[in-house]
Design an enzyme around this catalytic site. Structure first.
Site, mmCIF file in Angstrom:
data_model
loop_
_atom_site.group_PDB
_atom_site.id
_atom_site.type_symbol
_atom_site.label_atom_id
_atom_site.label_comp_id
_atom_site.label_asym_id
_atom_site.label_seq_id
_atom_site.Cartn_x
_atom_site.Cartn_y
_atom_site.Cartn_z
ATOM 1 N N TYR A 1 26.937 -2.942 -24.010
ATOM 2 C CA TYR A 1 27.394 -3.262 -24.591
ATOM 3 C C TYR A 1 28.625 -2.628 -25.853
ATOM 4 C CZ TYR A 1 26.126 -6.456 -28.939
ATOM 5 O OH TYR A 1 26.054 -7.815 -29.718
ATOM 6 N N SER B 1 33.112 -3.009 -24.906
ATOM 7 C CA SER B 1 34.415 -3.768 -25.527
ATOM 8 C C SER B 1 33.876 -5.189 -25.124
ATOM 9 C CB SER B 1 35.340 -3.600 -25.022
ATOM 10 O OG SER B 1 35.949 -4.005 -24.743
ATOM 11 N N VAL C 1 29.612 4.478 -13.735
ATOM 12 C CA VAL C 1 28.009 4.408 -13.305
ATOM 13 C C VAL C 1 27.489 3.247 -12.420
ATOM 14 C CG1 VAL C 1 28.342 5.237 -15.960
ATOM 15 C CG2 VAL C 1 27.402 3.047 -15.511
ATOM 16 N N HIS D 1 34.654 -6.832 -13.553
ATOM 17 C CA HIS D 1 35.445 -5.815 -11.924
ATOM 18 C C HIS D 1 35.328 -5.576 -11.109
ATOM 19 C CE1 HIS D 1 38.693 -3.311 -11.123
ATOM 20 N NE2 HIS D 1 38.732 -2.416 -11.811
ATOM 21 N N SER E 1 70.262 -9.553 -30.531
ATOM 22 C CA SER E 1 71.726 -9.659 -31.195
ATOM 23 C C SER E 1 72.115 -9.933 -29.698
ATOM 24 C CB SER E 1 72.022 -8.917 -32.037
ATOM 25 O OG SER E 1 72.043 -7.049 -31.607
HETATM 26 P P1 NAD Z 1 32.441 0.199 -22.086
HETATM 27 O O1 NAD Z 1 32.249 2.038 -21.924
HETATM 28 O O2 NAD Z 1 33.506 -0.005 -23.478
HETATM 29 O O3 NAD Z 1 31.539 0.205 -22.505
HETATM 30 C C1 NAD Z 1 30.244 0.579 -21.421
HETATM 31 C C2 NAD Z 1 28.443 0.703 -21.930
HETATM 32 O O4 NAD Z 1 27.487 0.511 -20.921
HETATM 33 C C3 NAD Z 1 28.302 1.163 -23.154
HETATM 34 O O5 NAD Z 1 26.961 0.045 -23.973
HETATM 35 C C4 NAD Z 1 27.753 2.471 -22.469
HETATM 36 O O6 NAD Z 1 26.382 2.418 -23.461
HETATM 37 C C5 NAD Z 1 26.674 1.364 -21.408
HETATM 38 N N1 NAD Z 1 26.482 2.697 -20.919
HETATM 39 C C6 NAD Z 1 26.484 3.166 -20.167
HETATM 40 N N2 NAD Z 1 26.592 4.673 -18.897
HETATM 41 C C7 NAD Z 1 25.867 3.075 -19.115
HETATM 42 C C8 NAD Z 1 24.347 2.739 -17.769
HETATM 43 N N3 NAD Z 1 23.640 3.624 -16.873
HETATM 44 N N4 NAD Z 1 23.490 1.916 -18.102
HETATM 45 C C9 NAD Z 1 22.931 1.423 -19.090
HETATM 46 N N5 NAD Z 1 24.812 1.123 -19.636
HETATM 47 C C10 NAD Z 1 25.751 1.976 -19.567
HETATM 48 O O7 NAD Z 1 32.720 -0.864 -21.112
HETATM 49 P P2 NAD Z 1 33.590 -2.188 -21.082
HETATM 50 O O8 NAD Z 1 35.308 -0.904 -21.085
HETATM 51 O O9 NAD Z 1 33.008 -2.912 -21.817
HETATM 52 O O10 NAD Z 1 34.085 -1.936 -18.961
HETATM 53 C C11 NAD Z 1 32.445 -2.897 -18.855
HETATM 54 C C12 NAD Z 1 33.776 -3.881 -17.657
HETATM 55 O O11 NAD Z 1 33.955 -4.054 -17.900
HETATM 56 C C13 NAD Z 1 33.779 -2.230 -16.463
HETATM 57 O O12 NAD Z 1 33.528 -3.111 -15.295
HETATM 58 C C14 NAD Z 1 35.194 -2.844 -16.748
HETATM 59 O O13 NAD Z 1 36.103 -2.758 -15.579
HETATM 60 C C15 NAD Z 1 35.254 -4.502 -17.478
HETATM 61 N N6 NAD Z 1 36.650 -5.251 -17.928
HETATM 62 C C16 NAD Z 1 36.877 -4.085 -18.799
HETATM 63 C C17 NAD Z 1 38.184 -4.733 -20.412
HETATM 64 C C18 NAD Z 1 38.108 -4.040 -21.128
HETATM 65 O O14 NAD Z 1 38.770 -4.678 -21.867
HETATM 66 N N7 NAD Z 1 37.666 -2.903 -21.830
HETATM 67 C C19 NAD Z 1 38.220 -6.417 -19.689
HETATM 68 C C20 NAD Z 1 38.163 -6.232 -18.313
HETATM 69 C C21 NAD Z 1 37.383 -5.972 -17.316
HETATM 70 MG MG MG Z 2 40.915 -3.078 -15.374
#
Ligand code: NAD
Ligand code: MG
Length: 334
Positions: free
Chosen positions: A15, A17, A75, A98, A242
């Protein structure tokens, strides 16, 4: 088509980004959404405050038709092996934002599962904000494994629930999404842009100019340029600057970013494609991030950060934004 394919029960694991934005948009689109989080983890309070049913990941995924894996990439292997693979129901759909773990074979999904990708091309906060105003962020989507025959439909349904279909949906592969995403963030967006700004700042300050003026020139004003790129490409920037700035662009831009830079970009891309980057990143992560922490500290200690902090404190239009901003994680963009 069964009712499951039309309105799959969705569990979002993570939960941060993306997780928060996906869970909220999907719920508002009419899906039944459960959030899977480690009890006591850092984002549990937020998910509960947003009104979600929050359960430990092993429980949360058991009845889901679709599980969205939205934890940090590093993770996901352990999470898949220890929690998702033993608990997901037969024939469910595993969704990623991703493709890294699947493309580089760190996760080998169970054969009975559908495996898909839906990656919004924007940070979570924007995915949510655009949805709320009736628009959406473009998404790219892919199918890795189609056991049910409905994997494509599931990916499109999910992307639609995020609001992505209001903008643009483009089909891709796990390979293309993974490699282009890594390249973009390394060579241009995060790595390339910040190194360009730091080098420009250092060049001016080392030549005796005031750091405050150097900051405005190479960092602050970059926003104006990037906004023009975003709205109308390089064409629009050229319309707004410019003639002097245009002439300087044409003669000096290629002196800074030259054929050597492009050759090194190709090396960066090759390291991504052949798995060298991911192998090094996994080793770094498993070693406790010693170099990552060192590099990060160097960025935070760079003189441009000191002067920037003072100057931004006087930018009243930013103070309101900072107060209204989402928690740090939800601003993460790449
Ligand atoms: P984040 O770091 O913002 O959030 C991670 C979440 O996972 C948190 O709620 C954390 O508490 C939870 N978490 C961590 N370890 C855990 C575990 N072992 N078990 C359960 N929950 C756990 O992550 P993010 O940036 O949202 O990235 C998530 C995915 O989205 C990734 O695969 C990333 O590559 C992809 N992605 C991110 C963006 C972006 O804008 N940040 C854009 C496109 C794709
Ligand atoms: Mg990326």
């Amino acid at each position: 088509m069964s009712s499951n394919e039309q309105t799959p029960r969705i569990t979002v694991v993570g939960y941060g980004s993306q997780g928060r934005a996906h869970a909220m948009n999907l719920r508002d689109s009419g899906f039944d959404v459960t959030v899977g989080l480690r009890p006591g983890g850092p984002t549990e309070v937020q998910a509960k405050a947003d009104g979600f049913e929050v359960r430990p990941p092993a429980d949360a995924v058991r009845e889901a038709d679709l599980v969205a894996v939205l934890t940090p990439d590093m993770v996901q292997k352990k999470l898949y092996e220890e929690v998702l693979a033993p608990n997901m129901k037969q024939g469910a759909c595993l969704l990623f934002a991703h493709g890294l773990n699947v493309h580089f074979n760190m996760i080998a999904p169970r054969e009975d599962l559908d495996v898909v990708l839906v990656a919004p091309k924007g940070p979570g906060a924007l995915v949510r904000r655009e949805y709320e105003i009736g628009r959406g962020v473009p998404c790219i989507w892919a199918v890795y494994q189609d056991k049910s025959g409905h994997a494509e439909q599931l990916a499109l349904t999910y992307a639609g629930g995020l609001g992505g279909a209001r903008a643009n949906l483009i089909q891709t592969t796990f390979k293309e999404e993974t490699e282009t995403d890594l390249f973009g963030e390394q060579a241009v967006l995060c790595g390339g842009a910040s190194a360009l700004v730091q080098a420009g700042f250092e060049t001016l300050v080392e030549a005796g100019y005031q750091p405050e003026i150097a900051y405005y020139e190479v960092l602050h004003e970059l926003k104006l340029i990037v906004d023009l790129f975003y709205e109308g490409g390089i064409t629009r920037m050229l319309e707004f600057i410019s003639e002097t700035a245009q002439y300087g662009d044409y003669v000096s831009g290629p002196r800074v970013i030259d054929a050597g830079t492009k050759a090194r970009m190709k090396e960066v891309l090759k390291d991504i494609q052949d798995g060298t980057f991911t192998k090094n990143w996994v080793a770094e992560y498993e070693a406790g991030l010693p170099n990552y922490k060192k590099y990060k500290q160097a960025d935070l200690d760079h003189p441009i950060e000191q002067v920037g902090k003072q100057l931004r404190a006087k930018m009243v239009w930013l103070n309101g934004q900072a107060a209204a901003a989402q928690p740090a994680g939800s601003q993460r963009a790449a």
